[in-house]
Design an enzyme around this catalytic site. Structure first.
Site, mmCIF file in Angstrom:
data_model
loop_
_atom_site.group_PDB
_atom_site.id
_atom_site.type_symbol
_atom_site.label_atom_id
_atom_site.label_comp_id
_atom_site.label_asym_id
_atom_site.label_seq_id
_atom_site.Cartn_x
_atom_site.Cartn_y
_atom_site.Cartn_z
ATOM 1 N N ASP A 32 -11.072 2.842 4.170
ATOM 2 C CA ASP A 32 -11.367 1.408 4.099
ATOM 3 C C ASP A 32 -12.879 1.164 4.036
ATOM 4 O O ASP A 32 -13.315 0.048 3.730
ATOM 5 C CB ASP A 32 -10.849 0.701 5.363
ATOM 6 N N LYS A 91 0.841 -1.200 0.000
ATOM 7 C CA LYS A 91 0.000 0.000 0.000
ATOM 8 C C LYS A 91 0.880 1.255 0.000
ATOM 9 O O LYS A 91 0.611 2.219 -0.725
ATOM 10 C CB LYS A 91 -0.948 -0.017 1.210
ATOM 11 N N GLN A 123 -4.644 -1.633 9.707
ATOM 12 C CA GLN A 123 -4.574 -2.957 9.073
ATOM 13 C C GLN A 123 -5.149 -4.022 10.002
ATOM 14 O O GLN A 123 -4.835 -4.075 11.190
ATOM 15 C CB GLN A 123 -3.113 -3.280 8.695
HETATM 16 N N1 GUN Z 1 -6.960 -6.963 6.154
HETATM 17 C C1 GUN Z 1 -7.352 -7.683 5.075
HETATM 18 N N2 GUN Z 1 -7.924 -6.875 4.156
HETATM 19 C C2 GUN Z 1 -7.899 -5.627 4.654
HETATM 20 C C3 GUN Z 1 -8.352 -4.379 4.170
HETATM 21 O O1 GUN Z 1 -8.915 -4.216 3.077
HETATM 22 N N3 GUN Z 1 -8.133 -3.310 4.994
HETATM 23 C C4 GUN Z 1 -7.537 -3.438 6.205
HETATM 24 N N4 GUN Z 1 -7.384 -2.342 6.954
HETATM 25 N N5 GUN Z 1 -7.124 -4.598 6.688
HETATM 26 C C5 GUN Z 1 -7.302 -5.676 5.919
#
Ligand code: GUN
Length: 291
Positions: free
Chosen positions: A119, A52, A96
């Protein structure tokens, strides 16, 4: 069989986002800034978060990575979230998941300012999504819609079977694809671990979204000819023949399912890269809203 190439589509999207960033900068406007909080050292989470951050660099965003140790208290994490909520340079941020067991995930997600919740996990954004109101869509479902749209996969009136009811993928996917929208207007069935006679249901599906997290669960005998397959799974499976000791497996048994498919996403290179591109897209939207 046509591969739904998430790697290429996300590269196209990132180029479009980079172009928008150039224009913002040329107009003297703010550069989009995404922050990510990572608690602990889970291997997969570290990989996702670093992808990311790299993607931010690629499109010209600013990024901030806040790494906290596994034993971080819930209170300390909530303080970090509050700092990001109050930092006007940060347009959007993510925490995350998964979080360590001693931290209440729901409490954490509710602490994020919904206007910075790129998100789309805050109840305000989930509620707006369910009501068709403008909001941040969760990145993985958003990426799947984008992929279906860009490949002109017909969804209107089709029977979509979503396997998995997670808050991040299955549930929002089932809501979005039933709505009046592009890549929507479908008849949706949501299946999960308590579903009986799953094979009878998947055999009726025009489109299957496999998001249950069990490697190679969906096999060729469970799908009809001409099906469209979206494979959201990405599990590390031990593999001594690989240098890193594991391979990445989707929820779909590609070898038996792909010959029966009209369209199918590969793993890796399907849904995964789209998730990152849509996170960038949400951050751009958050920044443009401010501008
Ligand atoms: N863990 C797995 N997928 C995601 C996501 O799209 N966002 C976040 N913050 N954590 C994750």
């Amino acid at each position: 069989m046509i591969l739904l190439d998430g790697k290429k589509t996300s590269a196209d999207l990132k180029q479009e986002i980079a172009e928008s960033v150039k224009q913002l900068k040329a107009q003297g406007k703010k550069t989009p800034h995404l922050a990510a909080i990572l608690v602990g050292t889970d291997g997969a989470s570290m990989t996702y978060v670093s992808s990311k951050v790299k993607a931010c660099e690629l499109v010209g965003f600013n990024s901030t990575l806040i790494e906290l140790p596994e034993e971080t208290s819930e209170e300390k994490l909530l303080q970090e979230i509050e700092k990001l909520n109050n930092n006007s340079d940060i347009d959007g941020f993510i925490v995350q998941l998964p979080l360590p067991k001693h931290i209440d995930e729901q409490k954490v997600l509710m602490a994020v300012n919904p206007d910075k919740d790129v998100d789309g996990f805050h109840p305000v954004n989930v509620g707006k999504m369910a009501l068709d109101l403008p909001c941040f869509l969760p990145a993985t479902p958003f990426g799947i819609l984008e992929l279906l749209e860009r490949y002109n996969v017909e969804t209107s009136g089709k029977h979509v079977v979503v396997i998995g009811r997670s808050h991040i993928v299955g549930r929002p996917m089932s809501i979005l694809m039933s709505q009046k929208r592009k890549a929507g207007n479908a008849t949706v069935t949501i299946a999960h671990s308590r579903t009986k006679n799953l094979k009878e249901i998947t055999l009726q599906a025009d489109i299957i979204v496999a998001a249950l997290g069990i490697p190679e669960f969906l096999t060729g005998d469970m799908v009809k000819d001409g099906v469209t397959i979206i494979d959201v799974g990405i599990t590390r499976v031990e593999d001594a023949t690989k240098k890193r000791g594991y391979r990445l497996a989707g929820d779909v048994h590609f070898e038996s399912v792909s010959p029966k498919s009209s369209y199918i996403t590969p793993v890796p290179g399907g849904v995964g890269p789209m998730t990152i591109a849509m996170l960038l897209k949400n951050t751009l939207l958050a920044c443009e809203r401010k501008n």
